[in-house]
Design an enzyme around this catalytic site. Structure first.
Site, PDB file in Angstrom:
ATOM      1  N   GLY A   1       5.940 -48.438  78.391  1.00  0.00           N
ATOM      2  CA  GLY A   1       4.704 -49.296  78.871  1.00  0.00           C
ATOM      3  C   GLY A   1       5.120 -50.546  79.701  1.00  0.00           C
ATOM      4  O   GLY A   1       5.035 -50.466  80.962  1.00  0.00           O
ATOM      5  N   SER A   2       5.624 -51.628  79.051  1.00  0.00           N
ATOM      6  CA  SER A   2       5.893 -52.639  80.199  1.00  0.00           C
ATOM      7  C   SER A   2       7.055 -52.186  81.229  1.00  0.00           C
ATOM      8  O   SER A   2       7.276 -52.698  82.205  1.00  0.00           O
ATOM      9  CB  SER A   2       6.439 -53.890  79.151  1.00  0.00           C
TER      10      SER A   2
ATOM     11  N   GLU B   1      -2.325 -54.126  81.654  1.00  0.00           N
ATOM     12  CA  GLU B   1      -1.828 -54.502  83.127  1.00  0.00           C
ATOM     13  C   GLU B   1      -1.075 -55.538  83.176  1.00  0.00           C
ATOM     14  O   GLU B   1      -1.259 -56.419  84.115  1.00  0.00           O
ATOM     15  CB  GLU B   1      -3.341 -54.822  83.720  1.00  0.00           C
TER      16      GLU B   1
ATOM     17  N   ALA C   1      -3.514 -43.363  84.687  1.00  0.00           N
ATOM     18  CA  ALA C   1      -2.705 -42.842  83.539  1.00  0.00           C
ATOM     19  C   ALA C   1      -1.032 -43.263  83.977  1.00  0.00           C
ATOM     20  O   ALA C   1      -0.477 -42.305  84.770  1.00  0.00           O
ATOM     21  CB  ALA C   1      -2.841 -41.631  83.373  1.00  0.00           C
TER      22      ALA C   1
END
Ligand SMILES: Cc1cc2nc3c(=O)[nH]c(=O)nc-3n(C[C@H](O)[C@H](O)[C@H](O)COP(=O)(O)OP(=O)(O)OC[C@H]3O[C@@H](n4cnc5c(N)ncnc54)[C@H](O)[C@@H]3O)c2cc1C
Length: 382
Positions: free
Chosen positions: A133-134, A364, A126
Site C-alpha cells: 500500500g504505502s 493517496e 488500481a
C-alpha cells in the site's frame, strides 16, 4: 450561506467564482441522492454530473488539449463534498481513474476520455495490493511480455469503483529494473477476460470498493501507457495533480461541519442562553474557522502553483493534503462535540462527516507518508 470570501484571494479568476456559485446551486437542487444502493448511487451520480457538464474538468479534452485546471478540480471537489461525500467520490474517481491517460495516453487510449467526461463510463486507479500500500515500489503483480501481448497476474485491492468501473488503470511489475523503475501502467477495460472481482470491501463510509484478481489477463501491447518502466513516474505525476484535490474534499467536509456548528450553537439554548454566548463554544468555533482558512490557503496555493505551470508540486501538494485532512478530522470532531448526542446519531450530517473524513488520511498517501515527503523536500532544498 457558505463562506465564499476565499474566492476573492488572488489564486482565482472570475471563472472559478462563477463555477463555485453555479455548482453550489446545482448541488442544492440535485444532492444528496439516495445512498441505499451505493453502486447504483455512484453510477447515477456519474451520469448526472456528466449530463450537466461537471465532469469535463476531470480529464483532458482530446479535441482541444489543455493542461488540467487543478483549481477547478479543487473548487468542484470542495463544493461537492460540502453537499454529499459520495458525489465528491464519484467526481474524483473520474479524474484519478483517467489521470494517467490524460497525461501520458496515446490518442487511441484517450478515446476513453470522451466517455468518462460525459459520465458514460466509470474509471478506476488500481495501484494498491494486499502486501503493498504505502510501499508502492514493493508491488508484486506482474506483467510479462508475450509477443504482441502483456500477461498480467496478481491482485489489486482497495480499488475505488472496483466492481462498477468500465476501465481500470493498472500498475504492474514489468521488471526493467528492481523496485520503482520496473513498473508499468496499462489501460484495462473491465470486461477483459480473466479479470474478476475477488471481493467487495465495506468501509465505514460506504463507497464502491473491491479487491480485483488478474488471472493471466492478456492485453494487447497497445494497452501500455508511456514506456515500459514508466509506471511509477506516471503514478506519481497523476498523484501530483490529484493529491491537493483530496485536501479540497477534506476542506469541503470541514466547511460543512463549521456551517452546521455555527447554525447549531445559534439555535441551541444552554443554561438559558444560546450556546453561541458561551466563550468556550466561541473558542471551538474560532479554532474551526482558523483551521478551515489555513487548510484553504495550503490547498489553493498547491492548486495555483500547479496551474501556473510548475513541473512538480510535490511539497505543496503533500502539505495541502496532510494539513487539510488532519485538520478536517479535528474540525469535524469538534462539530460532533458541539452537537451533543445528535452528533453521533446515525444519519445526522455531522455523524456522516465523521465517517467520511477518516479514509482521506489513509489513501493517496497516508499522513505519515506525506510527512516523509515534506521532510525530504525541505531537507533536499536546504
Ligand atoms: C477508502 C479507501 C479507498 C482507496 N482507494 C484506492 C484506489 O482507488 N486505488 C488504489 O490503488 N488504492 C486505494 N486505496 C488504498 C490506499 O492507497 C492504501 O490503503 C494506502 O496507501 C495505505 O496502504 P495500506 O492500507 O496497505 O497500509 P500500510 O501500507 O500497511 O500502512 C499502514 C500505516 O502505516 C503508516 N505509515 C506508512 N508509511 C509510513 C512511514 N514511512 N513512517 C511511519 N508510518 C508510516 C501509515 O499511517 C499507514 O496508514 C484506498 C484505501 C481506502 C481506505
Amino acid at each position: 450561506m457558505p463562506d465564499r470570501s476565499f474566492l476573492n484571494w488572488p489564486f482565482f479568476e472570475s471563472r472559478h467564482r462563477q463555477l463555485s456559485e453555479q455548482l453550489d446551486a446545482w448541488c442544492a437542487k440535485n444532492l444528496p441522492v439516495d445512498h441505499h444502493d451505493v453502486d447504483a448511487a455512484c453510477r447515477n451520480l456519474v451520469s448526472m454530473l456528466g449530463r450537466d457538464g461537471w465532469l469535463k474538468p476531470t480529464a483532458l479534452d482530446p479535441d482541444n488539449p489543455a493542461p488540467l485546471d487543478v483549481r477547478t478540480i479543487c473548487i468542484t471537489r470542495e463544493t461537492l463534498a460540502r453537499h454529499d461525500g459520495l458525489a465528491d467520490f464519484a467526481f474524483a474517481m473520474q479524474g484519478l481513474g483517467t489521470g494517467a491517460i490524460s497525461l501520458f495516453g496515446t490518442p487511441e487510449q484517450q478515446r476513453w476520455l470522451e466517455k468518462t467526461r460525459a459520465g458514460q463510463a466509470l474509471a478506476a486507479f488500481a495501484l494498491s495490493e494486499p502486501r503493498s500500500g504505502s510501499d508502492v515500489a514493493n508491488m508484486e503483480m506482474t506483467a510479462v511480455r508475450d509477443g504482441d501481448f502483456y500477461v498480467l497476474s496478481g491482485e489489486k485491492t482497495w480499488i475505488s469503483n472496483g466492481g462498477i468501473a468500465d476501465v481500470y488503470i493498472v500498475f504492474a511489475r514489468t521488471g526493467e529494473a528492481p523496485g520503482a523503475k520496473g513498473i508499468s501502467a496499462f489501460v484495462v477495460p473491465a470486461d477483459t477476460k480473466d479479470l474478476s472481482v475477488a471481493e467487495r470491501l465495506e468501509v465505514i463510509a460506504p463507497h464502491p470498493l473491491a479487491r480485483l484478481s488478474f488471472d493471466n489477463v492478456r492485453l494487447p501491447a497497445s494497452a501500455l501507457i508511456g514506456k515500459p518502466g514508466d509506471g511509477f513516474r506516471i503514478a506519481m505525476a497523476v498523484l501530483d495533480v490529484f493529491r491537493s484535490t483530496v485536501g479540497a474534499a477534506a476542506l469541503g467536509f470541514a466547511r460543512r461541519a463549521l456551517d452546521e456548528s455555527i447554525k447549531r450553537v445559534a439555535e441551541r439554548k444552554l443554561f438559558g442562553a444560546p450556546m453561541a454566548e458561551l466563550q468556550l463554544v466561541q473558542g471551538h468555533i474560532a479554532d474551526m474557522a482558523l483551521d478551515v482558512d489555513a487548510a484553504a490557503l495550503l490547498v489553493y496555493r498547491a492548486a495555483w502553483t500547479k496551474d501556473m505551470g510548475a513541473a512538480r508540486v510535490t511539497r505543496e501538494a503533500a502539505m495541502a493534503k496532510l494539513f487539510a485532512t488532519d485538520k478536517a478530522q479535528e474540525v469535524i470532531d469538534k462539530a460532533v462535540q458541539l452537537h451533543g448526542g445528535d452528533g453521533v446519531r446515525k444519519g445526522h450530517i455531522v455523524e456522516s462527516l465523521y465517517r467520511e473524513i477518516r479514509a482521506l488520511r489513509i489513501y493517496e498517501g497516508a499522513s505519515d507518508v506525506q510527512k516523509v515527503v515534506i521532510a525530504r523536500q525541505v531537507m533536499g532544498t536546504a
